[in-house]
Design a protein around this motif. Structure first.
Motif, short mmCIF file in Angstrom:
data_model
loop_
_atom_site.label_atom_id
_atom_site.label_comp_id
_atom_site.label_asym_id
_atom_site.label_seq_id
_atom_site.Cartn_x
_atom_site.Cartn_y
_atom_site.Cartn_z
N TRP A 77 7.56 32.41 40.93
CA TRP A 77 6.48 33.25 40.63
C TRP A 77 6.39 33.67 39.17
O TRP A 77 5.80 33.56 38.07
CB TRP A 77 5.56 33.67 41.37
CG TRP A 77 4.91 33.07 42.61
CD1 TRP A 77 5.26 32.89 44.02
CD2 TRP A 77 3.79 32.24 42.58
NE1 TRP A 77 4.38 32.42 44.45
CE2 TRP A 77 3.29 31.91 43.74
CE3 TRP A 77 2.79 32.13 41.36
CZ2 TRP A 77 2.25 30.77 43.97
CZ3 TRP A 77 1.92 31.34 41.69
CH2 TRP A 77 1.66 30.53 42.97
N ILE A 78 7.51 34.73 39.48
CA ILE A 78 7.86 35.43 38.13
C ILE A 78 8.22 34.59 36.95
O ILE A 78 7.80 34.90 35.75
CB ILE A 78 8.78 36.44 38.09
CG1 ILE A 78 8.22 37.48 39.47
CG2 ILE A 78 9.51 36.90 37.18
CD1 ILE A 78 9.36 38.62 39.91
N ALA A 79 8.94 33.57 37.21
CA ALA A 79 9.47 32.66 36.12
C ALA A 79 8.22 31.61 35.62
O ALA A 79 7.98 31.74 34.39
CB ALA A 79 10.58 31.53 36.61
N ALA A 80 7.49 31.52 36.31
CA ALA A 80 6.18 30.88 35.96
C ALA A 80 5.28 31.39 35.05
O ALA A 80 4.49 31.23 33.96
CB ALA A 80 5.43 30.02 37.29
N TRP A 81 5.32 32.86 35.60
CA TRP A 81 4.26 33.79 34.97
C TRP A 81 4.96 33.97 33.48
O TRP A 81 4.01 34.16 32.69
CB TRP A 81 4.32 35.00 35.76
CG TRP A 81 3.37 36.07 35.23
CD1 TRP A 81 2.02 36.13 35.24
CD2 TRP A 81 3.87 37.33 34.25
NE1 TRP A 81 1.60 37.30 34.42
CE2 TRP A 81 2.81 37.89 34.06
CE3 TRP A 81 5.15 37.81 34.05
CZ2 TRP A 81 2.85 39.03 33.33
CZ3 TRP A 81 5.29 38.91 33.15
CH2 TRP A 81 4.11 39.64 33.02
N ALA A 82 6.04 34.27 33.50
CA ALA A 82 6.72 34.53 32.31
C ALA A 82 6.54 33.31 31.25
O ALA A 82 6.41 33.53 30.09
CB ALA A 82 8.43 34.84 32.24
N VAL A 83 6.60 32.23 31.69
CA VAL A 83 6.70 30.80 30.86
C VAL A 83 5.03 30.86 30.26
O VAL A 83 4.99 30.53 29.04
CB VAL A 83 7.06 29.78 31.81
CG1 VAL A 83 6.47 28.47 30.80
CG2 VAL A 83 8.35 29.60 31.85
N LEU A 84 4.23 31.21 31.10
CA LEU A 84 2.81 31.04 30.68
C LEU A 84 2.48 32.20 29.77
O LEU A 84 1.59 32.06 28.84
CB LEU A 84 1.81 31.24 31.92
CG LEU A 84 1.83 29.93 32.84
CD1 LEU A 84 0.96 30.19 34.15
CD2 LEU A 84 1.04 28.92 32.15
N CYS A 85 3.05 33.52 29.94
CA CYS A 85 2.82 34.39 28.91
C CYS A 85 3.22 34.09 27.54
O CYS A 85 2.65 34.33 26.73
CB CYS A 85 3.48 35.57 29.17
SG CYS A 85 2.48 36.43 30.65
N ALA A 86 4.51 33.67 27.73
CA ALA A 86 5.18 33.28 26.37
C ALA A 86 4.42 32.08 25.68
O ALA A 86 4.26 32.04 24.46
CB ALA A 86 6.68 32.76 26.52
N ALA A 87 3.91 31.09 26.28
CA ALA A 87 3.17 30.23 25.83
C ALA A 87 1.77 30.54 25.24
O ALA A 87 1.31 30.30 24.06
CB ALA A 87 2.79 28.86 26.99
N GLY A 88 1.16 31.59 25.92
CA GLY A 88 0.04 32.44 25.53
C GLY A 88 0.26 32.95 24.21
O GLY A 88 -0.52 32.96 23.39
N LEU A 89 1.31 33.72 24.10
CA LEU A 89 1.73 34.58 22.92
C LEU A 89 2.02 33.64 21.78
O LEU A 89 1.56 33.86 20.56
CB LEU A 89 2.96 35.45 23.24
CG LEU A 89 2.60 36.54 24.11
CD1 LEU A 89 3.89 37.36 24.30
CD2 LEU A 89 1.86 37.23 23.60
N ALA A 90 2.67 32.32 22.05
CA ALA A 90 2.99 31.76 20.80
C ALA A 90 1.77 30.97 20.30
O ALA A 90 1.61 30.86 19.19
CB ALA A 90 4.01 30.53 21.46
N ALA A 91 0.60 30.36 21.44
CA ALA A 91 -0.49 29.74 20.90
C ALA A 91 -1.18 30.97 20.20
O ALA A 91 -2.06 30.56 19.08
CB ALA A 91 -1.18 29.42 22.01
N THR A 92 -1.45 32.13 20.50
CA THR A 92 -1.97 33.30 19.78
C THR A 92 -1.58 33.44 18.37
O THR A 92 -2.33 33.52 17.36
CB THR A 92 -2.03 34.57 20.38
OG1 THR A 92 -2.66 34.39 21.77
CG2 THR A 92 -2.94 35.70 19.79
#
Length: 97
Positions: free
Chosen positions: A12-27
């Protein structure tokens, strides 16, 4: 009813970290691509330039005297004239130049 797939806390933590990184990169990508292009500078008429200089002088004088709450009111602008300078004044004091 089938049992749901169980995920460990690390998954769960790894999936959350990947989603956060993708969101930051998209922003970051969207912010970089939406930077406004610089506008060409429009010429200011001589009358408007004189009014702007006069207002700048009055603002500097008020700042030196440091009286009151720092509010100045100007009533020299004539509404309805062909060259009333409203746009030029707004652009100058808003910092669009």
């Amino acid at each position: 009813m089938p049992k749901p797939i169980r995920m460990s806390r690390r998954s769960w933590i790894a999936a959350w970290a990947v989603l956060c990184a993708a969101g930051l990169a998209a922003t970051a990508g969207l912010n970089a691509s939406s930077a406004p292009a610089p506008r060409p500078e429009k010429p200011v008429s001589a009358e408007c330039a004189k009014r702007i200089a006069d207002i700048e002088t009055q603002l500097a004088k008020a700042k030196r005297e440091d009286k009151g709450d720092g509010v100045l009111a100007f009533s020299r602008i004539q509404v309805g004239t062909e060259d009333d300078c409203r746009g030029d004044l707004r652009n100058h004091f808003r910092g669009d130049q």
